[in-house]
Design a protein around this motif. Structure first.
Motif, PDB file in Angstrom:
ATOM      1  N   GLY A 135     -44.239  10.613   9.777  1.00 47.94           N
ATOM      2  CA  GLY A 135     -45.945  10.016   9.268  1.00 47.94           C
ATOM      3  C   GLY A 135     -45.754   8.827   8.776  1.00 47.94           C
ATOM      4  N   GLU A 136     -46.936   8.327   8.968  1.00 46.61           N
ATOM      5  CA  GLU A 136     -47.225   6.697   9.059  1.00 46.61           C
ATOM      6  C   GLU A 136     -47.115   6.457   7.352  1.00 46.61           C
ATOM      7  OE1 GLU A 136     -49.181   8.744  10.211  1.00 46.61           O
ATOM      8  OE2 GLU A 136     -51.406   7.833   9.156  1.00 46.61           O
TER       9      GLU A 136
ATOM     10  N   LEU B 186     -45.817   4.051  15.512  1.00 49.43           N
ATOM     11  CA  LEU B 186     -44.211   4.345  14.451  1.00 49.43           C
ATOM     12  C   LEU B 186     -43.948   5.882  14.281  1.00 49.43           C
ATOM     13  CD1 LEU B 186     -43.718   3.375  11.107  1.00 49.43           C
ATOM     14  CD2 LEU B 186     -44.624   5.178  10.819  1.00 49.43           C
ATOM     15  N   ILE B 187     -45.075   7.089  15.308  1.00 44.22           N
ATOM     16  CA  ILE B 187     -44.706   8.129  14.973  1.00 44.22           C
ATOM     17  C   ILE B 187     -43.657   7.996  16.018  1.00 44.22           C
ATOM     18  CG2 ILE B 187     -45.858  10.238  15.468  1.00 44.22           C
ATOM     19  CD1 ILE B 187     -46.469   9.314  12.635  1.00 44.22           C
TER      20      ILE B 187
ATOM     21  N   TYR C 125     -46.887  16.723  11.003  1.00 42.61           N
ATOM     22  CA  TYR C 125     -47.307  15.254  11.187  1.00 42.61           C
ATOM     23  C   TYR C 125     -47.939  15.470   9.593  1.00 42.61           C
ATOM     24  CZ  TYR C 125     -50.643  11.892  10.721  1.00 42.61           C
ATOM     25  OH  TYR C 125     -51.525  10.463  10.840  1.00 42.61           O
ATOM     26  N   GLU C 126     -47.156  13.973   8.573  1.00 42.13           N
ATOM     27  CA  GLU C 126     -47.857  14.165   6.715  1.00 42.13           C
ATOM     28  C   GLU C 126     -47.893  12.403   7.096  1.00 42.13           C
ATOM     29  OE1 GLU C 126     -46.313  16.804   4.402  1.00 42.13           O
ATOM     30  OE2 GLU C 126     -45.140  16.518   4.660  1.00 42.13           O
ATOM     31  N   PRO C 127     -49.696  11.990   7.067  1.00 34.72           N
ATOM     32  CA  PRO C 127     -49.820  11.117   6.944  1.00 34.72           C
ATOM     33  C   PRO C 127     -48.774  10.722   5.321  1.00 34.72           C
ATOM     34  CG  PRO C 127     -51.390  12.159   6.828  1.00 34.72           C
ATOM     35  CD  PRO C 127     -50.284  13.213   7.434  1.00 34.72           C
ATOM     36  N   VAL C 128     -48.203   9.140   5.103  1.00 27.25           N
ATOM     37  CA  VAL C 128     -47.690   9.035   4.038  1.00 27.25           C
ATOM     38  C   VAL C 128     -49.095   8.862   2.933  1.00 27.25           C
ATOM     39  CG1 VAL C 128     -46.102   7.406   2.451  1.00 27.25           C
ATOM     40  CG2 VAL C 128     -45.208   8.317   4.690  1.00 27.25           C
TER      41      VAL C 128
END
Ligand code: PEP
Length: 257
Positions: A127-128, A141-142, A165-168
């Motif tokens: 995650g970004e 980035l991913i 997938y966990e966007p920060v």
């Protein structure tokens, strides 16, 4: 065929008594047959949860483990220890581990290897940060997180991999990626797996979305074609909200075919 999965990540919440209360309520629930349900309690409650849920279709997952099989690593937990208490699945690379415990891609790649060697399933988190998205660097980035942490594994090993997938910027913030943003990234992740492995592997890997999933947004997110379920933090701590999310596939409103 890829599985639909809802996994609750309890983080550092719920002591033994609270875990017990949760389990008593959880055991009263009816679970949909087409969804794999998982909970990740703290290390100290894994065995209790495993024994308590033995007759129920809920998998017990660890939130982390050490990359070495054994040795002088005070305070750490090995894959063998997890397996001995009934846990065959482990979360690797959660953004909190990456940020607070400085787990970099090299460590995470080692953890993936150790999980696979021990015949465990790894839920590999990527995650970004918000900054990456603002700079429109999130796809790159991913891709890097995938290639550095995961793309060394064999074709056969993908059977034991789940991607989360966990966007920060959406974790624990109440901010959720829109269903469109989630679908766009999940599709990209699947395409990236296909380019590095095969279409078949890419189509069979479950990709979970994580980041402020709640009962009121789960069905729309889970309805997206490339979203196969969720890794749920805050909303997994109460049986009611967790079960509403587990049952959200039935109310899918999106584009899944
Ligand atoms: C998580 O911890 O993996 C998570 C997604 O947390 P939350 O659902 O609370 O955002």
């Amino acid at each position: 065929m890829r599985k639909k999965i809802v996994a609750g990540n309890w983080k550092m919440n719920n002591d033994l008594a609270e875990t017990e209360m949760f389990l008593v309520e959880l055991k009263k629930q009816v679970f949909p047959e087409n969804v794999v349900v998982m909970i990740a309690p703290s290390f100290t409650n894994l065995n209790h949860a495993f024994r308590s849920l033995r007759e129920h279709p809920v998998k017990i997952v660890a939130q982390n483990m050490h990359q070495s099989n054994e040795g002088a690593f005070t305070g750490e937990i090995s894959a063998k220890m997890l397996k001995s208490v009934g846990t065959n699945t482990v979360i690797i690379g959660h953004s909190e581990r990456r940020a607070y415990f400085k787990e970099d891609s090299a460590i995470l790649a080692d953890k993936v290897n150790t999980a696979l060697e021990n015949e465990m399933t790894a839920i590999f988190c990527i995650g970004e940060e918000l900054e990456d998205r603002k700079k429109e660097n999130h796809f790159q980035l991913i891709k890097t997180q995938l290639s550095e942490g995961l793309f060394h594994i064999s074709d056969a090993a993908w059977e034991n991999i789940i991607i989360a997938y966990e966007p920060v910027w959406a974790i624990g913030t109440g901010e959720t990626a829109s269903p469109k943003q989630a679908q766009e990234m999940h599709k990209f992740i699947r395409k990236t797996v296909a380019e590095n492995y095969t279409e078949e592997i890419a189509n069979n890997v479950s990709i979970l979305y994580g980041g402020s999933v709640k009962p009121d947004n789960a069905s729309e997110i889970f309805g997206q074609e490339d979203v196969d379920g969720g890794l749920i933090g805050g909303a997994s701590l109460k049986v009611n909200s967790f079960m509403e999310i587990v049952n959200a596939f039935e109310k899918e409103t999106g584009n899944r075919t």
